[in-house]
Design a protein around this motif. Sequence first.
Motif, PDB file in Angstrom:
ATOM      1  N   ILE A  98       0.475  -1.105   0.324  1.00  0.00           N
ATOM      2  CA  ILE A  98      -0.713   0.143  -0.309  1.00  0.00           C
ATOM      3  C   ILE A  98       1.230   1.160   0.202  1.00  0.00           C
ATOM      4  O   ILE A  98       0.547   2.131  -0.124  1.00  0.00           O
ATOM      5  N   LEU A  99       1.644   1.168   1.010  1.00  0.00           N
ATOM      6  CA  LEU A  99       2.868   2.013   1.235  1.00  0.00           C
ATOM      7  C   LEU A  99       3.705   2.857  -0.895  1.00  0.00           C
ATOM      8  O   LEU A  99       3.929   3.623  -0.851  1.00  0.00           O
ATOM      9  N   GLU A 100       3.363   1.527  -1.172  1.00  0.00           N
ATOM     10  CA  GLU A 100       4.032   2.011  -2.507  1.00  0.00           C
ATOM     11  C   GLU A 100       2.708   3.095  -4.120  1.00  0.00           C
ATOM     12  O   GLU A 100       3.785   3.646  -4.255  1.00  0.00           O
ATOM     13  N   PHE A 101       1.755   2.741  -3.653  1.00  0.00           N
ATOM     14  CA  PHE A 101       0.698   3.528  -3.941  1.00  0.00           C
ATOM     15  C   PHE A 101       0.655   5.541  -3.134  1.00  0.00           C
ATOM     16  O   PHE A 101      -0.532   5.574  -3.504  1.00  0.00           O
ATOM     17  N   HIS A 102       0.892   4.451  -1.715  1.00  0.00           N
ATOM     18  CA  HIS A 102       0.251   5.520  -0.866  1.00  0.00           C
ATOM     19  C   HIS A 102       1.297   5.515   0.101  1.00  0.00           C
ATOM     20  O   HIS A 102       1.105   5.343   1.773  1.00  0.00           O
ATOM     21  N   PRO A 103       2.436   6.120  -0.296  1.00  0.00           N
ATOM     22  CA  PRO A 103       3.151   6.902   0.420  1.00  0.00           C
ATOM     23  C   PRO A 103       2.637   7.663   1.834  1.00  0.00           C
ATOM     24  O   PRO A 103       1.772   8.165   1.635  1.00  0.00           O
ATOM     25  N   GLY A 104       2.802   7.225   2.899  1.00  0.00           N
ATOM     26  CA  GLY A 104       3.026   7.897   4.444  1.00  0.00           C
ATOM     27  C   GLY A 104       1.594   7.915   4.878  1.00  0.00           C
ATOM     28  O   GLY A 104       0.547   8.126   5.657  1.00  0.00           O
ATOM     29  N   GLN A 105       0.906   5.967   4.188  1.00  0.00           N
ATOM     30  CA  GLN A 105      -0.359   5.948   4.233  1.00  0.00           C
ATOM     31  C   GLN A 105       0.236   5.416   6.776  1.00  0.00           C
ATOM     32  O   GLN A 105       0.394   4.651   6.793  1.00  0.00           O
ATOM     33  N   LYS A 106      -1.455   5.967   7.486  1.00  0.00           N
ATOM     34  CA  LYS A 106      -1.212   6.047   8.686  1.00  0.00           C
ATOM     35  C   LYS A 106      -1.955   3.966   8.751  1.00  0.00           C
ATOM     36  O   LYS A 106      -2.773   3.743   8.126  1.00  0.00           O
ATOM     37  N   ALA A 107      -0.823   4.090   9.958  1.00  0.00           N
ATOM     38  CA  ALA A 107      -1.951   2.528  10.278  1.00  0.00           C
ATOM     39  C   ALA A 107      -1.152   2.238  11.628  1.00  0.00           C
ATOM     40  O   ALA A 107      -0.383   2.467  12.307  1.00  0.00           O
ATOM     41  N   ILE A 108      -2.503   1.011  12.454  1.00  0.00           N
ATOM     42  CA  ILE A 108      -2.051   0.739  14.199  1.00  0.00           C
ATOM     43  C   ILE A 108      -1.605  -0.741  13.578  1.00  0.00           C
ATOM     44  O   ILE A 108      -2.240  -1.473  12.201  1.00  0.00           O
ATOM     45  N   ILE A 109      -1.025  -1.815  13.654  1.00  0.00           N
ATOM     46  CA  ILE A 109      -0.951  -2.836  14.170  1.00  0.00           C
ATOM     47  C   ILE A 109      -2.146  -4.162  14.711  1.00  0.00           C
ATOM     48  O   ILE A 109      -2.237  -3.001  16.476  1.00  0.00           O
ATOM     49  N   VAL A 110      -2.833  -4.484  14.786  1.00  0.00           N
ATOM     50  CA  VAL A 110      -3.140  -5.291  15.629  1.00  0.00           C
ATOM     51  C   VAL A 110      -2.965  -6.334  15.620  1.00  0.00           C
ATOM     52  O   VAL A 110      -2.802  -7.699  13.949  1.00  0.00           O
ATOM     53  N   SER A 111      -2.412  -7.378  16.888  1.00  0.00           N
ATOM     54  CA  SER A 111      -2.460  -9.303  16.671  1.00  0.00           C
ATOM     55  C   SER A 111      -2.989  -9.600  18.094  1.00  0.00           C
ATOM     56  O   SER A 111      -2.722  -9.327  18.924  1.00  0.00           O
ATOM     57  N   GLY A 112      -2.890 -11.335  17.792  1.00  0.00           N
ATOM     58  CA  GLY A 112      -3.072 -11.911  18.952  1.00  0.00           C
ATOM     59  C   GLY A 112      -1.616 -12.683  19.333  1.00  0.00           C
ATOM     60  O   GLY A 112      -1.622 -13.019  20.388  1.00  0.00           O
ATOM     61  N   PHE A 113      -0.123 -12.043  18.733  1.00  0.00           N
ATOM     62  CA  PHE A 113       0.605 -12.434  19.109  1.00  0.00           C
ATOM     63  C   PHE A 113       1.587 -11.723  19.207  1.00  0.00           C
ATOM     64  O   PHE A 113       0.625 -10.520  19.666  1.00  0.00           O
ATOM     65  N   SER A 114       2.620 -12.132  19.827  1.00  0.00           N
ATOM     66  CA  SER A 114       4.184 -11.392  20.763  1.00  0.00           C
ATOM     67  C   SER A 114       4.246 -10.805  19.565  1.00  0.00           C
ATOM     68  O   SER A 114       4.165 -11.136  18.411  1.00  0.00           O
ATOM     69  N   GLU A 115       4.731  -9.047  20.281  1.00  0.00           N
ATOM     70  CA  GLU A 115       5.104  -8.224  18.664  1.00  0.00           C
ATOM     71  C   GLU A 115       6.452  -8.994  18.260  1.00  0.00           C
ATOM     72  O   GLU A 115       7.594  -9.333  18.747  1.00  0.00           O
ATOM     73  N   THR A 116       6.467  -9.377  16.570  1.00  0.00           N
ATOM     74  CA  THR A 116       7.557  -9.825  16.225  1.00  0.00           C
ATOM     75  C   THR A 116       8.515  -8.351  15.686  1.00  0.00           C
ATOM     76  O   THR A 116       7.899  -7.344  16.240  1.00  0.00           O
TER      77      THR A 116
END
Lengths: 903, 300
Positions: free
Chosen positions: A851-869
């Motif tokens: 997505i960054l390739e065509f929307h540089p600076g795209q905002k995002a947060i990460i959600v996960s059930g797994f530990s931070e990797t």
Amino acid sequence: MRSVWTLPKRRNFALVVVSVALVTYIGFLLGANYLSQLELQESALEQLRQDTEKRATAVSYFYSERKNDLKDLAASREISIFFENKALGMSMEYGLRASLFGIAQSFERLLEDRKLDEDRIYTRIVFVDSDGKLLIDSQPINAKRGHEWDWKKFLAPESLAATIIAKHDRGRSRVMVSIPYFFKNKYTGQIIAWISAQTLYNHLVKVAGASSKRSVFIISGKDQFHFPADVESEAAFSGLSDLGNIEIGKTHRFEAVRKDGAKVNMLAVRVPVNDTPFSLVTVLPVTEVFGRAAPQHLLLAMGVLALILLSGTAIVLRINTQNLVLHARLKEASGRKREIEEKNQQLEKEIAERKRAEDLLKRTHDELERRVEQRTAELAKANKELRIEITERKRVEEALRESEERHRLLLESSPDPIVVYDMEGKATYINPAFVQTFGWSRDEFLGNRIDFVPEKNWPETKAAMGMLRGEKVESFETKCFTKDEKLLDIHLSSSIFKGKDGQPAGNIVVLRDITETKRLEAQLHHAQKMEAIGTLAGGVAHDLNNVLSGLVSYPDLLLMEIPEYSPLRKPILTIQQSGERAAAIVQDLLTLARRGAAITDVINLNDIISDYFKTPEHIKLEALHPHVQFEMNLEKNLLNILGSPVHLSKTIMNLVSNAAEAIPYGGKVFISTTNRYIDCPIKGYDDVQEGDYVVLSVSDTGIGISPDDLKKIFEPFYTKKVMGRSGTGLGMAVVWGTVKDHKGYIDVISTEGKGTRFELYFPVTRQEPVDKQTSVSIEHYMGSETILVVDDVEEQRQIASQMLSKLGYSVRAVSSGEEAVEYMKNNPVDLLVLDMIMDPGIDGLDTYKRILEFHPGQKAIIVSGFSETERVKEAQRLGAGAYVKKPYILEKIGLHVRTELDK
Amino acid sequence: MKPGKSLLSHVKTWVWTIVIVVSILIGCAFGADLREIKERGSLRHLGVPYANFVTGSGDGLDVELVKLFAQHLGVRYEYVKTSWKDVIGDLSGKKVKPKGDDIEILGDVPVKGDIIANGLTILPWREKIIDYSTPTFPTQVWLVARADSAMKPIKPSGDINKDIAAVKAMLRERSVLGKADTCLDPALYSLKKVGAMVRLFNGSLNALAPAVINRDAEATILDLPDALIALEKWPGNIKVIGPVSPMQNMGYAFPKTSPRLRDTFNQFFKQCRKDGTYLRLIKKYYPAVFRYYPEFFEEK
């Protein structure tokens, strides 16, 4: 010379005397010889008579046996059977003839059985019936019988015994034995057997020796000769016809004429053959017995011969006398000559002997010189070899000294303790490392028997001792006490060394201290176990968190929908808290698996303990163990520590729970905290290093823990509890992991039957705790921006969409990274809520990259059930915002979204 | 050509065809007898212990001769024990009952042997169902009585028929032992007709003479070879009264389907007589018979 001539005169006189005596003696001999000749003739005649009598006896016995043969034949069953059958009236045509065959067979047997050597005695046997009719004939029917006899002439019913019949028929003499046969006392026939004259003559009468001119004849009556035809022709003398008239026992002389016409003086002797009609007559020429000369003629001839011999002897004596004189003289001359020759020979022999002695002496001298030279050379060679050997020995000794020094240095400098034992098991050497490791000095250890092997490790030690007896023993691990009773793990290896005689002289034992190695191995083993658990927990945590999201997230939405006074609010809040606790446990698992992750909060342990005692878990624990009293003794000025409240709470819960469960019949559980400064390391369950610590102590008056169990209580999944009811096997592992993550130490003291005390040492921190986060008003994190939720789990998409929609955002959701990329190409949004792990398809990081390739600076947060990797961190480096762990509450997700949008 | 003549010709052709086919088939069947034995590899000798023909101890005149014959054929000798009652059926495969000189076939029975060699007298009824070899042994049936019997041996008249008549004349109301289905079957000699009290013996033929001595009957009829052996064994206990049959012959029996085997045996037997083998066996087992009938055993 005179004596030589007088000797013959005396000898002649003696000769005359001897001659007269000799003549007289010869005359006597001639007379005696004449008388002997007469006796010899008498003796020869007597011998002739005895010989004839002997033959006559043999012939007599022969005929006696033949009579017996016929008696036996007459008594045979075969003949009686015939007459019995005949008496029964049987005819020859119908059966009777068969009986004759039995008789014939008995005749044949007799013919076959009676032999002298291989010659048959009988030539024919017949049975003639009382009518003179031939009934049985042993000769074949078709055999040539010469002429037939008038059988009636043979019938002799009057004679009861066997008789011998001699018949002279047509120039042939025939002898038969005949016996009458009576059946039931009635004369019924005659058995007649022909005797073979040839067999009889050859075996019993004939004189052996071809040169003998003696003939023996069998005579019956006065003129019947009985001998084989060939004998008859040989003995064809004329004048023998009178032999039948010779008086028995007398010698008869007569003149016979030979075939060639010569007249011969014959001598005959006649002897009767007893029980037969026969006599034996021996006939031979007179010269065979008496010789050719008469005794008186022999006497005269011998006398004349004696006179001639005497005269000849006298002449010979005369000549001999003269020869004797000449011989004596010749002998004397030759004797002298021989003496001279012997002396010459003696001289020559002595000269030769001396010459030989000189030669021998010279050879001995030469040999001696040669031997001296040889011995000198051998000595020189031996000296040279000796010098070489001495040099070699010195070199070897030097090398030996160097080797010994090298080995001594090796032993001395070896970091491993080494003991040398002799064959009796006494220590003869210990190296410095041994002294350093075990604490005994050389004086204390050498020569003394110090048992530093624990009793339970004796079997290995005995095996090692077996090595001294030549048994093969591998190196092994054991335990040994040090002087100060510390037990070390030892790797023991031993080898035999041999003495100069090649026999085992002792053994060298290397006792490598592997205590530290073993500890590290245990730690490694533990770490590997924890890694395995981590892998397992990591695998399930993601799914569990997804599951728990419903429990944690929906209560917020429900609470917003129901009034403040609703009785449902409390149960919904309880559901939410339980969900959050469950999520925390999952997080603990993840933390246990990835220890050292979240030890960042400054906390006071007393707060954690107090909070714990308010939790539903503890309330439930108290309800389950009403007989257990829980007592707290908390340090008022307890120092802070850096740590994870959740982990520490869990640790306390585990320890207290275990303590309560260790008290089956009533008791107490003590929980205390204290500040403690350790100025020197404590050797306990864990070696506690020096420093400031907050010590959490949990003790009970329960059943205690056995030493074996005590070693394993911190291992994952090691539990004595019933699985599924009160324990998961991870409780104490979490305690251990938590303490270690907090860089703390654990000490455990337990006595079976009395109780257990756990002391947890946490390093203190001088930081102050941050104020607790207060609840933020919902208005602070509401918005109207567009948000795209990317999650592969339907429930998660719904939760996120509903929460964010509730906060006023315009929310869209897609189920994969690829779908999100496509959506974003035509529908740009303000924020992406990206799930990190999606399966199948690309994960959150790859999605964000595209997505960054065509929307540089795209905002995002990460959600996960797994530990931070690392992939989460990689996304954050590319520009993504916060990492929000599932399950999340409304406030949490809302604040993070708002914060990211506000950047 | 007339139809009638054509039919006759047609029938003749069929008849000849059938005759030729049957001849070929019979020829094939005959040819199989010796071949079968050679293929099987054994010659089965049917025997019942009797006199010195088959002693029951593994030897006997006929046992030795059949062994030699098997050796001659190059096959294994196999002795098959049978009984006088079954011996004909075991060879021919037919259960028969003699009726005078004829027979009645009662049914089929399994064939168990290839040759009967057992002192088997050549009788007309037997020749209806089996084939015989050339005569191998002379015989005659005699009346043998106990020694104390009132019957007196006849005086030979020189005419066998008169002698038989003289013997039979003495048999009125005299008990005579015989054995059914054998050559000693009293029916063969019409003893009942002359008033004899015929008794059929259940024991073996070898036991007939002892039975008479034991007073089971006053007299019995015996084969000449058996009678001579009895005279040897029990002299003075029995006596031969006279003949009840003319001179007979014994022979070896073969199935009627084994002509090749029989021919081969006849050639073998001729050779045995020629080279003295048979004479040696006769002298061994029946020396008295040899002396009785030397002309029979002399080489012809």
